[in-house]
Design a protein around this motif. Sequence first.
Motif, PDB file in Angstrom:
ATOM      1  N   PRO A  52      12.314 -42.172 -34.998  1.00 17.11           N
ATOM      2  CA  PRO A  52      12.604 -40.826 -34.480  1.00 17.11           C
ATOM      3  C   PRO A  52      11.483 -39.829 -34.755  1.00 17.11           C
ATOM      4  O   PRO A  52      11.237 -38.919 -33.955  1.00 17.11           O
ATOM      5  N   ILE A  53      10.769 -40.013 -35.867  1.00 21.99           N
ATOM      6  CA  ILE A  53       9.676 -39.086 -36.196  1.00 21.99           C
ATOM      7  C   ILE A  53       8.504 -39.296 -35.245  1.00 21.99           C
ATOM      8  O   ILE A  53       7.906 -38.327 -34.743  1.00 21.99           O
ATOM      9  N   ALA A  54       8.169 -40.539 -34.983  1.00 18.35           N
ATOM     10  CA  ALA A  54       7.064 -40.843 -34.061  1.00 18.35           C
ATOM     11  C   ALA A  54       7.400 -40.374 -32.645  1.00 18.35           C
ATOM     12  O   ALA A  54       6.526 -39.863 -31.926  1.00 18.35           O
ATOM     13  N   ARG A  55       8.652 -40.537 -32.247  1.00 21.00           N
ATOM     14  CA  ARG A  55       9.059 -40.077 -30.917  1.00 21.00           C
ATOM     15  C   ARG A  55       8.917 -38.562 -30.806  1.00 21.00           C
ATOM     16  O   ARG A  55       8.416 -38.048 -29.799  1.00 21.00           O
ATOM     17  N   GLN A  56       9.315 -37.826 -31.850  1.00 24.54           N
ATOM     18  CA  GLN A  56       9.167 -36.369 -31.839  1.00 24.54           C
ATOM     19  C   GLN A  56       7.689 -35.976 -31.857  1.00 24.54           C
ATOM     20  O   GLN A  56       7.281 -35.013 -31.203  1.00 24.54           O
ATOM     21  N   ALA A  57       6.866 -36.734 -32.585  1.00 29.07           N
ATOM     22  CA  ALA A  57       5.429 -36.458 -32.624  1.00 29.07           C
ATOM     23  C   ALA A  57       4.815 -36.602 -31.236  1.00 29.07           C
ATOM     24  O   ALA A  57       3.993 -35.780 -30.806  1.00 29.07           O
ATOM     25  N   PHE A  58       5.210 -37.655 -30.528  1.00 24.14           N
ATOM     26  CA  PHE A  58       4.701 -37.882 -29.175  1.00 24.14           C
ATOM     27  C   PHE A  58       5.098 -36.718 -28.257  1.00 24.14           C
ATOM     28  O   PHE A  58       4.299 -36.236 -27.451  1.00 24.14           O
ATOM     29  N   LYS A  59       6.346 -36.266 -28.384  1.00 21.16           N
ATOM     30  CA  LYS A  59       6.806 -35.131 -27.572  1.00 21.16           C
ATOM     31  C   LYS A  59       6.003 -33.863 -27.901  1.00 21.16           C
ATOM     32  O   LYS A  59       5.638 -33.089 -27.005  1.00 21.16           O
ATOM     33  N   SER A  60       5.740 -33.638 -29.173  1.00 22.26           N
ATOM     34  CA  SER A  60       4.983 -32.443 -29.574  1.00 22.26           C
ATOM     35  C   SER A  60       3.569 -32.474 -29.022  1.00 22.26           C
ATOM     36  O   SER A  60       3.041 -31.452 -28.564  1.00 22.26           O
ATOM     37  N   ILE A  61       2.935 -33.657 -29.050  1.00 18.94           N
ATOM     38  CA  ILE A  61       1.568 -33.786 -28.517  1.00 18.94           C
ATOM     39  C   ILE A  61       1.573 -33.491 -27.017  1.00 18.94           C
ATOM     40  O   ILE A  61       0.709 -32.789 -26.501  1.00 18.94           O
ATOM     41  N   LYS A  62       2.578 -34.034 -26.305  1.00 22.30           N
ATOM     42  CA  LYS A  62       2.668 -33.820 -24.855  1.00 22.30           C
ATOM     43  C   LYS A  62       2.872 -32.354 -24.501  1.00 22.30           C
ATOM     44  O   LYS A  62       2.437 -31.879 -23.457  1.00 22.30           O
TER      45      LYS A  62
END
Length: 751
Positions: free
Chosen positions: A177-187
Motif C-alpha cells: 500500500p505504501i508503494a502504491r501511494q508513492a506511485f500515485k504521488s509521483i504521478k
Amino acid sequence: MRISPPPTSSQRQVPSLSTARLKPVASSAEQSSCCQGKTACCAATANAESEAGKMQAASQRFQWRVEGMDCAACARKVETAVRQLSEAKQVQVVFSSEKLVVDADSDIRKQVERVVNNAGYRLHSNTRPAVSTHTWRDYLPLFVLTAMMLCSWAVRAFSPIAGQVAFILTTLVGLWPIARQAFKSIKTGSPFSIETLMTVAALGALFIGATAEAAMVLLLFMLGEHLEGYAAQRARSGVSALMALKPDTATRLQNGLRETVPAESLRPGDIIEIAAGGRLPADGTLNDDIASFDESALTGESVPVVHRQHDVVPAGSTSVENRVTLTVVSRPGENAIDRILNLIEQAESRKAPVERFIDRFSRVYTPLVILLALLTTLLPPLLFAAPWQEWIYKGLTLLLIGCPCALVISTPAAITSALAAGARFGALIKGGAALEQLGTVRHIAFDKTGTLTLGKPSIVHTEICAEISENELLRLAATVEQGATHPLAQAIVAAAQQQQLVLPEALNQRVIPGKGIQAQINGEDYFLCAPDAAPGGVLTPQHSAAITAQETAGRTLILVVALTSHQLLGYFALQDTLRQDARDAIARLESMGIRGTMLTGDNPRAAAAIAQETGLEFQAGLLPADKVAAVARLREQGTIAMVGDGINDAPAMKAATTGIAMGNGTDVALETADAAITHSNLSALPDMIRLARAAHNNIRQNITLALGLKGIFLVTSLLGITGLWMAVLADSGATALVTLNALRLLRQRAR
C-alpha cells in the motif's frame, strides 16, 4: 437648547457581528420596492448586479470534503495534484476542516475528482466534517503486519534462512500500500513524499539483506501514520465543535402548523420555534418579549445573555429557560457560526511569515537531504574503498530523515489550534500573519466611544433642586422626552422604563429649535434644556457652580424647568459610561508590558474623564486623518495595535501594525481589521494577545523539536550509532510530538 455632542462613530445604530458580515443582496422584488423614485440608486444597483452576474458566469467555486488527510503534507499533495489542471484558477485545501475549494471558469468537478482519487484521497460533496467513527477494521493492516513480524521472529529462531524469507514476505505485504501511494504521488506531482522515501528505503534494505529492519521500518511507519491521524483528528476538534453547535434540523412555524425541516432550507423571514435547551440553527430576531440565551460556546461568556424583543440572537445559542420563537434573518451559509468558520478557513490562506519561510525551506530541505543520502552512499565506497553495504545502509537511513512532515506541520498545527481556541472565547484572528503580529504588540491605541465606553449615554447623576422626589423628576422628564429620537432623550426614557415608572400623557409636545423640548403635563408646562438655554433667573449662583463642576467632569447636563412656576426642579448629568471590563482589561495589558493610549474625536473634557478612570494617556478632538497620523507616530516607537468600532476608526486600524475591531462595530471596521472581538468584551483583548504569544512559543518549540531531532539522528546515522528504525521514529515521532504540542493551545481559556 437640546444638547448635540460631537458626532461619534457609536451614536449611530450599528449592526452586531451577527448581522454585520456577508449581507445578502436584496431580491429584485425588494429592490423594486425600496428603489421607487430613486432612479440613480436603482441604476447603480443594476450595474452592480450586471457586473456580479458577469463575474459569476466567468468563475465558479466548487467545494468538497477530502477524506484521508493525516497531516499538512497530505493537504499539499492534494493541492499540487489539482493545480496541475489548467482549468483550475485557484486551489486551496483547508486542512482544519478537510475542505477543498477550487475556482474555475467551467465545471471541472469530474477532472478534480479524478486527479484527487489518483493521488490516493477521496472526495465527498458534503463539506461538513465527518464524525470520526474508527472501527477495528481501520487498524487491521497494523494488526496483520504486527502478527507477521512476530511470526517472522519466531520462524527465524528455528531457521535463519526461513526467517529471512518470512521477513521478506512481511516487508512486501507492508510495502504494497505504501508503494502504491508513492506511485500515485509521483504521478500527481509530489515525487518527494514520505511514501516514496519509505519505498526506496525498504527496497534498499531488502537489497542489502537487512530484511528484519526493512519490515520493522514499515511497521513503525504504519504506527506513526495512525498517531498522525489521531493527532490530526484532535487538531480538527475545535472546528468540528463549532460546526456541531448548529443543529441539522429546525422547527418551522407556517400557517399555524409546526414542521421539522432541514436547517439549510431556512430563509430570512421564516418563523422558527426553539424549545428550552435547544440551539438556534440560524441567526434570528426574538419575537417574545424577553428570553435568556446561553452564548458561551460562541463568546465564552459564562452568564446567560438576556435578549428582548427584536434583538438579534446568533446561531448556536441555546435557549435557557423557555420555548421561544424567532424570525430568521440569515441565509444558509451566512449565520454567525458560518462566518466564524469562514474566517478560520480564510485565515489558513493568510500564512504567517514564519510559516511561509518553513514552506519554502521544506521544499529545498528534502531534495538536499536526498542528495546528501546519495553522496553518502556513493562517495566513501568509490573514493576510500569503504564497504558498500555499510554506506548504502547509512544512505537509506538519511533518506528517511529527509521527510519534511514534522517540519511542515510544526507551524500550521499551532496556528490552527490557536485560531480555534481564540474563537471559543470570542477572539477571531484572521490568519497566521495577524497572529504573529499580535504576539509582538507592545502598544495599543483605543478608540473611546463604543470601544472603551458603551457608546450610548446614561444618567450618572441626578440633582434635585426643588421639593420633588428623584423618581418624580425622572417621570416628568421621560414624559416630556417620550417619542424623541435624540440619544440623550432616549437615555432618560430608558432610565424611567428601567425604574418601571408609569408615564402620563404629554400634551402640546414641541421642539424649540436651538433651545430644547417643551410639553404640558396635567396642566403644567415643563421645559428640558441645556444650561445655556435655561430661562433667565432660573439658575442661582450655587446652581451655576454645581453645573460647571459637572461639565468639567465631562458630563452633559439636561435641566428640568417648571415654566408655570419659573423654577428649576433639578437636572440630570449624562455620560457615555465606561465598559465594566475596561479597567480590568487595561490593567492586565499593563501587567503584560503593553502601554495604552486613547485616541478620540470627542471633546477634551469627556476624554479626560474616561482617561482618569482608566489611567490611559489620551489625545482628543481628532479627525480620522489625525488618528492615522497619531498611530503612525506611535508605530515609529514599535509595534502597535488599534482597537476601534466605527467607520472613522478604519483608516487608523489599517495604519497600525494590527487592527482589532469590536464585534458591535461597523462593516468597514470589521472588514479592515486583522482580528475582531465578537462579543465586544474588552477582557478578550489581553486573552487574545496572551494566546498569540503562546502560539509564538509553541511554534518555536515545534521547529526546535522537528529540526533538532532530525539533526541529532542525521549525525548519529552518519556515525553508525542509529539505523533505520530510529530514522523512522525521528520522522513519525517528531510529527506526532509537534502535533500534540500544538494541541496544547486548544486548552487556552479566557481568564
